[in-house]
Design a protein around this motif. Structure first.
Motif, PDB file in Angstrom:
ATOM      1  N   UNK A 117       0.831  -1.207   0.000  1.00  0.00           N
ATOM      2  CA  UNK A 117       0.000   0.000   0.000  1.00  0.00           C
ATOM      3  C   UNK A 117       0.866   1.258   0.000  1.00  0.00           C
ATOM      4  N   UNK A 118       1.975   1.201   0.712  1.00  0.00           N
ATOM      5  CA  UNK A 118       2.903   2.329   0.757  1.00  0.00           C
ATOM      6  C   UNK A 118       3.497   2.590  -0.631  1.00  0.00           C
ATOM      7  N   UNK A 119       3.917   1.519  -1.300  1.00  0.00           N
ATOM      8  CA  UNK A 119       4.483   1.667  -2.646  1.00  0.00           C
ATOM      9  C   UNK A 119       3.444   2.249  -3.601  1.00  0.00           C
ATOM     10  N   UNK A 120       2.225   1.739  -3.538  1.00  0.00           N
ATOM     11  CA  UNK A 120       1.162   2.254  -4.408  1.00  0.00           C
ATOM     12  C   UNK A 120       0.854   3.717  -4.111  1.00  0.00           C
ATOM     13  N   UNK A 161      12.831  -2.471  -3.557  1.00  0.00           N
ATOM     14  CA  UNK A 161      12.310  -1.554  -2.523  1.00  0.00           C
ATOM     15  C   UNK A 161      12.272  -2.352  -1.228  1.00  0.00           C
ATOM     16  N   UNK A 162      13.285  -2.178  -0.398  1.00  0.00           N
ATOM     17  CA  UNK A 162      13.436  -3.075   0.751  1.00  0.00           C
ATOM     18  C   UNK A 162      14.051  -2.382   1.953  1.00  0.00           C
ATOM     19  N   UNK A 163      13.776  -2.976   3.117  1.00  0.00           N
ATOM     20  CA  UNK A 163      14.391  -2.492   4.349  1.00  0.00           C
ATOM     21  C   UNK A 163      15.282  -3.530   4.980  1.00  0.00           C
ATOM     22  N   UNK A 196      17.532  -0.119  -9.992  1.00  0.00           N
ATOM     23  CA  UNK A 196      17.656   0.841  -8.901  1.00  0.00           C
ATOM     24  C   UNK A 196      17.354   0.143  -7.581  1.00  0.00           C
ATOM     25  N   UNK A 197      17.748   0.802  -6.485  1.00  0.00           N
ATOM     26  CA  UNK A 197      17.628   0.224  -5.146  1.00  0.00           C
ATOM     27  C   UNK A 197      17.142   1.326  -4.211  1.00  0.00           C
ATOM     28  N   UNK A 198      15.962   1.133  -3.609  1.00  0.00           N
ATOM     29  CA  UNK A 198      15.373   2.151  -2.733  1.00  0.00           C
ATOM     30  C   UNK A 198      15.132   1.537  -1.358  1.00  0.00           C
ATOM     31  N   UNK A 217      11.541   8.720  -2.761  1.00  0.00           N
ATOM     32  CA  UNK A 217      12.432   8.436  -3.889  1.00  0.00           C
ATOM     33  C   UNK A 217      11.920   7.309  -4.771  1.00  0.00           C
ATOM     34  N   UNK A 218      10.963   6.527  -4.281  1.00  0.00           N
ATOM     35  CA  UNK A 218      10.484   5.388  -5.054  1.00  0.00           C
ATOM     36  C   UNK A 218       9.870   5.825  -6.379  1.00  0.00           C
TER      37      UNK A 218
END
Length: 285
Positions: free
Chosen positions: A22-25, A88-90, A107-109, A118-119
């Motif tokens: 949901x955050x990515x969207x 897109x990872x933590x 890319x790496x976010x 930045x995503x």
């Protein structure tokens, strides 16, 4: 913030965590509208997405319950080598990021409040590069079709006159079945009078303008043909000669017709002269 319209954008969002998806969207919708997306939560949905092949960009987490982002990357690139992939990872690390980049990651976010914004920018930048790459490939394909189909012998030479590239028309003209057989061969050896070519070459080097000359060429099969050669000298920014680019036209038929016409005119002139001589002798008697 300006909304970017990207109707062609079709994204796979691969993440076990519904909140992170949901955050990515949420971040993507701030910048893109409309765009299509699929949410991937397990191996079954991922396999189905691969089979359907209705995506052109992937955003994936690294640590998944059923696999890793690196394995996702490898599978995507195996099926669609040009498809952009963003991680897109933590839970990743610098070592993983480097390894992923070597494997083709675009890319790496990092998943953190400071990096969320930045995503969308990463997706936009990656997509623009992807579109530019597609446009370049399309241009190259169009150029190659033109290069191959045009009924002229197109070529590139290095500074010493060796053939760097020639199209199939030039290969056939010089008696070869494959254009690869031309590469590395000196253009000088085909001309019956190399001094004509050298003079033309010197003219090109001095003026760098388009120049042309007509000469006889001996093909690989021993056949002699007439050609008309147009070319330019290619120089670098410092004015140093890099090579030559040009086109050769087979004008043998035209040349033969011209020679036959001249021969006919000579015969007619000789016939007139003989007739005039006969009439003059008659008049004397």
């Amino acid at each position: 913030m300006r909304i970017v319209t990207m109707i062609q954008l079709k994204v796979l969002i691969i993440d076990d965590n519904s909140s992170d998806r949901a955050l990515a969207l949420r971040e993507l919708k701030k910048l893109f509208n409309p765009f299509q997306y699929q949410q991937i939560i397990d191996e079954a949905s991922f396999a189905e997405a691969l089979e359907q092949d209705k995506f052109n960009l992937v955003i994936t987490d690294y640590q998944l319950c059923w696999t890793t982002g690196l394995k996702i990357l490898h599978r995507i690139k195996q099926q669609k080598p040009d498809c952009p992939v963003i991680m897109f990872t933590g839970t990743g690390s610098e070592e993983i990021a480097v390894q992923a980049m070597k494997a083709g990651l675009d890319d790496y976010v990092i998943k953190s409040p400071r990096h969320y914004v930045r995503l969308a920018a990463a997706v936009l930048s990656t997509w623009q590069k992807y579109e530019q790459k597609k446009a370049l490939q399309k241009f190259k394909q169009s150029y190659y079709r033109f290069f191959e189909r045009i009924p002229l012998g197109l070529y590139r030479l290095d500074a010493n006159g060796a053939i760097v590239e020639g199209n199939s028309t030039l290969a056939k003209m010089l008696g070869y079945s494959r254009q690869q057989d031309l590469q590395g061969q000196s253009i000088f050896k085909y001309y019956l009078k190399p001094e004509i070519y050298l003079s033309w070459q010197q003219q090109l080097e001095r003026h760098s303008a388009t120049a042309e000359f007509t000469a006889q060429v001996c093909t690989r099969n021993g056949e002699t043909i007439w050609v008309n050669n147009h070319a330019i000298a290619v120089k670098d920014e410092g004015g140093n000669l890099v090579g030559y680019e040009g086109a050769i036209t087979d004008i043998t038929a035209n040349k033969q017709a011209e020679l036959e016409r001249l021969e006919l005119l000579n015969r007619e002139r000789q016939t007139r002269q003989e007739a005039e001589t006969v009439n003059r002798i008659k008049d004397e008697f």
